[in-house]
Enzyme design. Structure first.
Site, PDB file in Angstrom:
ATOM      1  N   LYS A 145      23.748  39.343  28.535  1.00  0.00           N
ATOM      2  CA  LYS A 145      22.929  38.874  29.648  1.00  0.00           C
ATOM      3  C   LYS A 145      23.496  39.422  30.954  1.00  0.00           C
ATOM      4  CE  LYS A 145      19.989  36.110  27.484  1.00  0.00           C
ATOM      5  NZ  LYS A 145      18.519  36.220  27.598  1.00  0.00           N
ATOM      6  N   LYS A 246       8.978  36.729  21.051  1.00  0.00           N
ATOM      7  CA  LYS A 246       9.433  35.358  20.888  1.00  0.00           C
ATOM      8  C   LYS A 246       8.254  34.535  20.370  1.00  0.00           C
ATOM      9  CE  LYS A 246      13.094  35.022  24.381  1.00  0.00           C
ATOM     10  NZ  LYS A 246      13.360  36.451  24.620  1.00  0.00           N
TER      11      LYS A 246
END
Length: 334
Positions: A145, A246
């Site tokens: 991230k 997702k």
């Protein structure tokens, strides 16, 4: 249809460019179709899906689960649709006597799917330490991230990772934190570090700008853009090399499977990740990944981020792979 609520605390907060995640709240969905019970999960994540309250309201308004999936009636509440559609698919695949991944279209048996490790924001040392741990656990890829810090700090973190992990595939996820000029500045440095993929470098609606970032030595993957703009707009803009799907944010594993099939027709690959869901949804995501041939390592090893879970139906990653449940349906009914 019956729903009940749950709360799953994270084992430690996850810092991302979009904010801190400390708890996952959602609903277990139970349906009965022609005498067969199916179970689904609706775990909204505001910013990605509808709110928890809107999800509960939508679920409470469903009278006929199977017909509720028709005509886009739950399109604006993707987590609710995920819960209902998964429960229906679970019941139907259970009645058919097949694991969900085979009901979704895979002919041959698939024992396991490859997964990547996810590393949140942290200092250069902490990020590199986490990467070394992931390599020791034999993950074939790691996703770091970025975007919560400045570009210089993030590059220092990635340099530390590459220095200690010279062979692992590195992906980075900016969660739309950069502007185009920042991305143009950072991409050559990422390419020099042999970073394979940068996920969602710009805001979701900047499809033309994402297209301009391609062919610079690092694949451009889109995630939020896929949810906000749709696969058709992404394809038309030639904005991505890779789509990150997702299921919870897209409205279900059935929607995600159709999207991956469509993207592959245009030469765009896809992979599956979760939104840090409970085990019912994670199992379905594993089935989805198993249903697609030649799937890249996916972001499914997120169960360890939770301090508790709904079931023990999904095994932890072992040597960079997660076992695919082989019983009828998604998971054994609870």
């Amino acid at each position: 249809m019956h729903i009940d609520s749950f709360s799953l605390p994270l084992s430690r907060p996850l810092e991302t460019a979009a904010g801190r995640i400390e708890m996952r709240r959602g609903f277990r969905v139970r349906v009965e179709i022609n005498g067969t019970v199916g179970v689904g999960e609706a775990t909204p994540l505001p910013g990605w899906t509808e709110s928890l309250a809107d999800c509960e309201r939508a679920l409470g308004a469903v009278d006929d689960p199977a017909s509720a999936l028709d005509g886009g009636r739950l399109a604006d509440v993707p987590a609710a649709r995920h819960g209902v559609s998964l429960a229906v698919l679970d019941a139907r695949s259970r009645a058919a006597g097949r694991p969900l991944y085979r009901y979704l279209g895979r002919d041959e048996r698939v024992e396991s799917v490859a997964v990547n490790a996810t590393i949140g924001d942290g200092s250069a040392t902490a990020t590199a330490d986490a990467a070394v741990d992931a390599v020791d656990e034999r993950f074939p890829a790691i996703k770091v991230k970025v975007g919560a810090r400045g570009p210089a700090a993030d590059l220092a973190r990635l340099e530390a990772v590459r220095a200690r992990c010279p062979d692992v595939e590195i992906r980075v996820d900016a969660n739309g934190a950069w502007d185009e000029s920042t991305a143009e500045e950072v991409l050559p440095a990422l390419a020099a570090l042999d970073v394979a993929v940068v996920e969602q470098p710009l805001a979701a609606d900047r499809l033309d700008a994402h297209a301009r970032l391609r062919d610079r030595g690092v694949e451009i993957a889109l995630d939020e853009s896929l949810v906000e703009c749709g696969v058709g707009a992404v394809v038309d803009a030639a904005a991505a090399d890779l789509l990150v799907c997702k299921p919870m944010a897209l409205g279900g594993v059935d929607v995600a499977r159709s999207l991956i099939d469509t993207a592959r027709e245009f030469g765009i690959d896809g992979l599956v990740t979760t939104t840090i869901d409970g085990s019912i949804a994670r199992a379905a995501a594993v089935h989805l990944a198993a249903s697609v041939p030649k799937m890249r390592p996916c972001g499914l090893a997120t169960g360890e981020l939770l301090a508790g879970d709904l079931t023990d139906a999904v095994e932890s990653a072992a040597d960079g792979w997660i076992a695919v449940p082989q019983g009828k349906g998604n998971i054994p009914p609870r």
